[in-house]
Scaffold this active site. Structure first.
Site, PDB file in Angstrom:
ATOM      1  N   SER A 221     -11.169  -1.124  -1.820  1.00  0.00           N
ATOM      2  CA  SER A 221      -9.755  -1.179  -0.977  1.00  0.00           C
ATOM      3  C   SER A 221      -9.991  -1.384   0.502  1.00  0.00           C
ATOM      4  O   SER A 221      -9.127  -1.424   1.177  1.00  0.00           O
ATOM      5  CB  SER A 221      -9.134   0.138  -1.021  1.00  0.00           C
ATOM      6  OG  SER A 221      -8.600   0.297  -2.257  1.00  0.00           O
TER       7      SER A 221
ATOM      8  N   ASP B 194       0.671  -1.335   0.038  1.00  0.00           N
ATOM      9  CA  ASP B 194      -0.118   0.124   0.045  1.00  0.00           C
ATOM     10  C   ASP B 194       1.092   1.105  -0.037  1.00  0.00           C
ATOM     11  O   ASP B 194       1.949   1.160  -0.478  1.00  0.00           O
ATOM     12  CB  ASP B 194      -0.874  -0.001   1.384  1.00  0.00           C
ATOM     13  CG  ASP B 194      -2.284   0.579   1.030  1.00  0.00           C
ATOM     14  OD1 ASP B 194      -2.354   1.619   0.561  1.00  0.00           O
ATOM     15  OD2 ASP B 194      -3.191  -0.211   1.221  1.00  0.00           O
TER      16      ASP B 194
ATOM     17  N   HIS C  83      -3.961   5.873   2.964  1.00  0.00           N
ATOM     18  CA  HIS C  83      -4.841   4.735   2.286  1.00  0.00           C
ATOM     19  C   HIS C  83      -4.300   3.207   3.163  1.00  0.00           C
ATOM     20  O   HIS C  83      -4.898   2.450   3.556  1.00  0.00           O
ATOM     21  CB  HIS C  83      -4.410   4.553   0.846  1.00  0.00           C
ATOM     22  CG  HIS C  83      -5.459   3.469   0.351  1.00  0.00           C
ATOM     23  ND1 HIS C  83      -4.930   2.387   0.086  1.00  0.00           N
ATOM     24  CD2 HIS C  83      -6.526   3.721  -0.370  1.00  0.00           C
ATOM     25  CE1 HIS C  83      -5.701   1.560  -0.643  1.00  0.00           C
ATOM     26  NE2 HIS C  83      -6.929   2.268  -0.969  1.00  0.00           N
TER      27      HIS C  83
END
Length: 807
Positions: free
Chosen positions: A593, A212, A268
């Protein structure tokens, strides 16, 4: 001056190197050039090719590729060239250095005991260049596990020359991948001291590797209170300082900028990591909403972060490097919320790297993508990957639009002001007939009278919802009602708007438009009602969740599963309300996600509870125990409020407690995929790219896609009957028997033999055969039908979904 992919041709002369002179690799005779595949993607603004990231205006060109099994497809990608120097475009393409992924074949019997030896061997493939160019700068990454090969900088001509070497299997330009919870554990029936959390000891001893944008060490979600030391097999390293990593965050590496630690500047990666395995954090909330104890799905699992993305870009070479390191480090689960558009599995680095992982017993969970509700919009569709779609949970942060006629329409917003209650004049931004104004695009409201008014705007995929609110605010509007477009229907999202706002369904937006047109004095206000738990329509498939059927392998049902992916609260690197008084910072965001790490955490729990289960066994347990009904005991719905079809939900919604005791599993060994790959029509060299082993389909009995021992059935049915077998392994009671129950797809007759399967011991296997043929006298109207086959015992119900596409 930086030489980069997609540099304008005006820079070509500055970027170009002198044309290299190739020397044949020792012992590697030349081979014909015909096999070269140049998957060329020229991107000036790299984000323009990624879903949700719209760049500058570029022309489109078609990229044709052959799947290796008889059909070609045209793909569109943006290509940007400086119009004044278009004549130099070909020159630019030939000379610019780009990163290529090179798959090579190891010499027979050769074993590279040291990584330096392997690196030296890879280096020998690189072309000779001008004396003023440092040859070592050519090498971007060398791989040991994910693939046999390397990533290196070269020109298109050099790549073509390299492919002529017999030891080189394939050469392709790298692609750019895109980045595709206080309440969700309890929504999944994960409760302290009970069920799967108890059986798995909260995932103790399992290592989840996350690819990520990085991670935020020091966040309370990554505190190691209650954590065990890492297992002895762990070989990874932490590039943060000595105090940043601990028994929770045991590994951290950066493949974007190797000389820096993998600090998350985006958010994220911190969010996905804490969703999968965050520790318990009390009094978590976001802007006062969704309060409670924040905890990941596997709170006692260890975490390892591999930073492979930056600024919304995830370069293929970095992704492969992260997978390569994770395999070597010894992770048990790979969680990857990244994706690219469909490609043959041998040309899809995610699929290739994931195959290497499952060969080592590593479970791979990937997001399905955010390009729904369009059919055949999936990413990460290889059958050895768990492909995860997104669904809602029963929590909403409600904001209700109340009109002057008393009508109320529920929507969502994370911004919940306490002092907004008065009614204001209501106006539709598109009343002038201008579609740009209707979507409240930047600058579109400057000449409209919206000051002091509530403004009705329409959503548009190319404009961020928060940016639409900013335009309303800049034009003097006091509030925004944001209505969905027809495609997104009833799927709404809770955002941190910059002014009082609510996001409402399409149908409700039409009613508000009608109200505006019905009166000379329309008014509205927004009632902010805060966090509400108990929506009986949950789980529902959200509109953005990508849909099947699988493009590359229609005989495999995808997505596999759906899980929580809408308005998920999890850790965030920094405060979004300008608070500096706490490290316990959280955010609520949505996407596949978010659903992917939920399933990664569940896989970690199952791995802890059943350490002898293979990746395929874990996937089988997850799929065959899924449910298809919502909290209101009705079929799971989608953005239309109608029952979601099988290409939206796959096997259904994950049910972790049931997955811990599935009764039967459908297991698949890595070598079982080779006959399947042969059946796809792949060449031997293409299969070798995936398996890193020589394959000869002429000596292997290939199988059709639907014959793979998968926990679901996806049938392309014509006039001829089809028969497929499955082998199940008993992981329930030693002495047990199962009978079948069929919910036949409309227009299809389904036969099963034998009618009963019996077991007298644990881990015993049994095989059955299923026949599919069109019902006699029936007329097929719909393009596809769906049903299921369930094996039922006194203790278990093992359900396999059936999708039938008619041809």
């Amino acid at each position: 001056m930086a030489c980069h992919e997609g540099a304008p041709p005006s820079l070509a002369s500055a970027c170009a190197l002198s044309h290299p002179v190739f020397s044949p690799h020792p012992g590697s005779p030349r081979k014909p050039e015909a096999g070269f595949q140049d998957f060329s993607i020229h991107v000036l603004d790299s984000t323009s090719m990624m879903d949700g990231w719209m760049g500058g205006t570029c022309s489109l060109f078609s990229l044709w590729k052959n799947h290796g099994h008889g059909h070609e497809t045209s793909r569109k990608f943006p290509e940007c060239f400086h119009p004044a120097t278009a004549k130099t475009a070909l020159e630019h393409k030939q000379n610019v250095l780009s990163t290529y992924i090179v798959h090579v074949r190891k010499p027979a019997g050769e074993v590279f005991a040291r990584s330096e030896d392997l690196q030296s061997w890879y280096q020998s493939f690189l072309p000779q260049t001008a004396a003023n160019w440092d040859q070592t700068k050519r090498m971007v990454h060398s791989y040991k596990h994910a693939i046999t090969g390397f990533a290196a900088k070269m020109t298109a001509d050099e790549a073509k020359e390299l492919l002529k070497l017999d030891a080189v299997v394939s050469v392709k330009r790298e692609k750019i991948f895109s980045l595709h919870t206080t309440h969700s554990p309890s929504f999944l029936n994960l409760n302290p001291g009970m069920g799967l959390w108890k059986a798995s000891t909260l995932g103790k001893g399992v290592i989840i590797g996350v690819l990520d944008t990085g991670i935020t060490p020091g966040h309370p979600s990554f505190d190691d209170q209650g954590m065990s030391t890492p297992p002895a097999k762990w070989k990874g390293k932490c590039t943060f300082n000595a105090t940043s990593c601990n028994n929770k965050l045991i590994g951290a590496r950066n493949f974007v900028t190797s000389n820096l630690p993998p600090t998350d500047e985006d958010g994220h990666g911190t969010h996905t990591s804490s969703t999968a395995a965050g520790n318990f954090v009390k009094k978590a909330n976001f802007l006062g909403q969704a309060p409670g104890i924040a905890v990941g799905i596997a709170p006692r699992a260890h975490l390892a972060m591999y930073r492979v993305c930056s600024n919304g870009r995830c370069l293929e070479s970095h992704v492969l490097a992260g997978m390569d390191a994770a395999i070597e480090d010894g992770v048990d689960v790979l969680s990857i919320s990244i994706g690219f558009r469909q490609a043959p599995f041998y040309a899809d680095s995610m699929a290739v790297g994931a195959f290497s992982a499952i060969q080592k017993g590593i479970f791979v969970s990937c997001s399905a993508g955010n390009r729904g509700p369009i059919n055949t919009s999936l990413s990460n569709e290889a059958p050895w990957i768990l492909t995860v779609g997104a669904s809602t949970i029963d929590r909403t942060v409600k904001a209700t639009a109340k009109l002057g006629n008393g009508a109320e329409y529920d929507g969502e917003s994370l911004f919940q002001p306490k002092d907004f209650a008065s009614a204001y004049p209501l106006v539709y931004a598109g009343a002038n007939g201008n579609q740009t104004s209707a979507i409240c695009a930047e600058g579109s409201l400057r000449n409209l009278d919206v000051k002091g008014k509530v403004v009705l705007c329409e959503t548009d995929r190319g404009i961020a919802r928060i940016a639409q609110g900013q335009e309303v605010k800049d034009a003097g509007g006091v509030a925004m009602i944001l209505m969905n477009n027809e495609l997104n229907g009833y799927s709404t999202r809770a955002d941190v708007h910059v002014l009082p706002a609510t996001h409402i369904p399409y149908a409700d937006g039409l009613k508000i438009k009608a109200y505006i047109n019905s009166t000379s004095d329309p008014t509205a206000t927004i009632l902010f009602k805060g966090t509400i738990i108990g929506n009986s329509d949950a789980p529902a498939v959200t509109s953005f969740s990508s849909r099947g059927p699988s493009f590359e392998s229609p005989g495999i049902l995808k997505p596999d599963i759906i899980g929580p992916g809408v308005s998920i609260l999890a850790a965030w690197p920094f405060s979004l309300d300008n608070s500096s008084t706490t490290d316990a910072t959280f955010n609520i965001i949505s996407g596949t996600s978010m659903s992917c790490p939920h399933l990664s955490g569940i896989a970690a729990l199952l791995k802890s509870s059943h350490p002898d289960w293979s990746p395929a066994a874990i996937k089988s347990a997850i799929m065959t125990t899924a449910y298809q009904m919502n909290l209101g005991s009705k079929p799971i719905i989608d953005e239309t409020l109608l029952p979601a079809d099988i290409f939206a939900i796959g096997a259904g919604h994950v049910n972790p407690p049931k997955a811990d005791d599935p009764g039967l599993i459908y297991d698949i060994k890595p070598n079982d995929y080779i006959p399947y790959l042969c059946g796809l029509g792949y060449k031997d060299s293409e299969i070798e790219t995936i398996t890193q082993e020589k394959a000869k389909c002429s000596q292997i009995k290939s199988i059709p896609e639907a014959q793979l021992n998968y926990p679901s059935f996806s049938i392309i049915l014509g006039s001829s009957a089809q028969n497929y077998s499955r082998t199940v392994t008993n992981v329930g009671s030693a002495d047990s028997s199962y009978t079948y129950k069929v919910d036949a797809p409309e227009g299809v007759d389904v036969t099963v033999y034998p009618s009963e399967i019996k077991f007298s011991m644990a881990v015993q296997m049994a095989t059955y055969t299923v026949g599919f043929h069109r019902s006699s006298g029936g007329t097929v109207i719909k393009p596809f039908a769906q049903g299921s086959l369930t094996w039922v015992s006194s203790d278990h119900s093992v359900k396999s979904p059936i999708a039938v596409v008619f041809k």
